[in-house]
Design a protein around this motif. Structure first.
Motif: not given
Length: 272
Positions: A92, A141, A143-144, A146-147, A149, A192, A246, A249
């Motif tokens: 990530h 992605m 999403p759960e 991190c916002p 990619l 993203k 985040d 972000d």
């Protein structure tokens, strides 16, 4: 307070930190691990240093592995990320930190020393960034988790914009890192993927030990640092953590200068 802590929580995320067996890279690896990330501690030659960082993270309850790879070699970088996937499933976060110096006046600098610095500092970062982007896009992605990619932090230097006589190869590599970072940020923001940089000033690492290890040398160095102290790896690590989490972000394509004011041209404090 919990909301703030959550912003800095990297649990469930995996990070690759290049050049992480000592200095700035080791400091970043330790802090990302303390924030909950699984950490790949890359090293080129210091296996002992990398294993010490891994042990420290494991002793604190985290997960980490050491991986030997020369970032200037395409096949090594591909293997680095393959081992990261094998250990932690995906990546990530990339902190592209590996770098070196080979100093000489320009008229005496060998082509080998020019190429070595460019190959490691600039090409090495490009290869790592390229592999990270490929992995982010392969995974897609989540999403759960991190916002974004994926997140990339390029470790550069104040010498991406301050000329440095006797080190033209180093300054050229760092200037290249800045525009590489910005170009990648521009290219992949719509997917993203966030790409940012950190430009450290004088920091106590082995690469510049002669500049701070004795009091006289440190006093001379501090003439360039208005804040009155030489930086520590944790100063850079804290900025890297912010860029990897985040809390940042909406930030991409930016460089955080962490230098105690070195870039403020302290010679002009007395009017120039």
């Amino acid at each position: 307070m919990n909301a703030i802590a959550d912003l800095f929580d990297l649990s469930g995320q995996a990070a690759v930190v290049t050049g992480a067996s000592s200095g700035i890279g080791a400091g970043i690896a330790r802090l990302l691990g303390r924030a909950g990330a699984d950490v790949v501690v890359n090293y080129r030659s210091s296996e002992h240093g990398a294993r010490a960082v891994v042990k420290e993270l494991e002793d604190a309850g985290g997960r980490a592995i050491p991986v030997q790879a020369d970032v200037s070699k395409e096949e090594d970088v591909a293997r680095l990320f393959e081992e990261a996937r094998r250990a932690f499933g995906t990546v990530h976060i990339l902190v592209a930190n590996a770098g070196l110096q080979r100093d000489a006046p320009a008229h005496e600098m060998s082509l080998e020393d020019w190429r070595t610095v460019i190959d490691v500092n600039l090409t090495g970062q490009y290869l790592a960034c390229r592999e990270a982007i490929r992995e982010f896009r392969r995974r897609g992605m989540v999403p759960e988790t991190c916002p974004a990619l994926g997140k990339i932090v390029s470790i550069s230097s104040v010498h991406q914009f301050i000329p440095w006589a006797g080190r033209v190869n180093y300054a050229a590599s760092k200037g290249g890192i800045m525009l590489m970072m910005q170009s990648l940020a521009q290219e992949y923001a719509h997917e993203k993927i966030r790409v940012n940089g950190i430009a450290p000033g004088a920091v106590k690492t082995n690469i510049n030990k002669s500049s701070w290890e004795d009091p006289e040398a440190e006093r001379a160095l501090l003439d360039l640092v208005p804040y009155g102290r030489v930086g520590e790896p944790d100063d850079i690590a804290q900025a890297a953590l912010w860029l990897a989490c985040d809390a940042s972000d909406y930030v991409t394509g930016e460089t955080i200068v962490v230098d105690g004011g070195m870039a403020l041209y302290p010679g002009f404090r007395e009017g120039g």
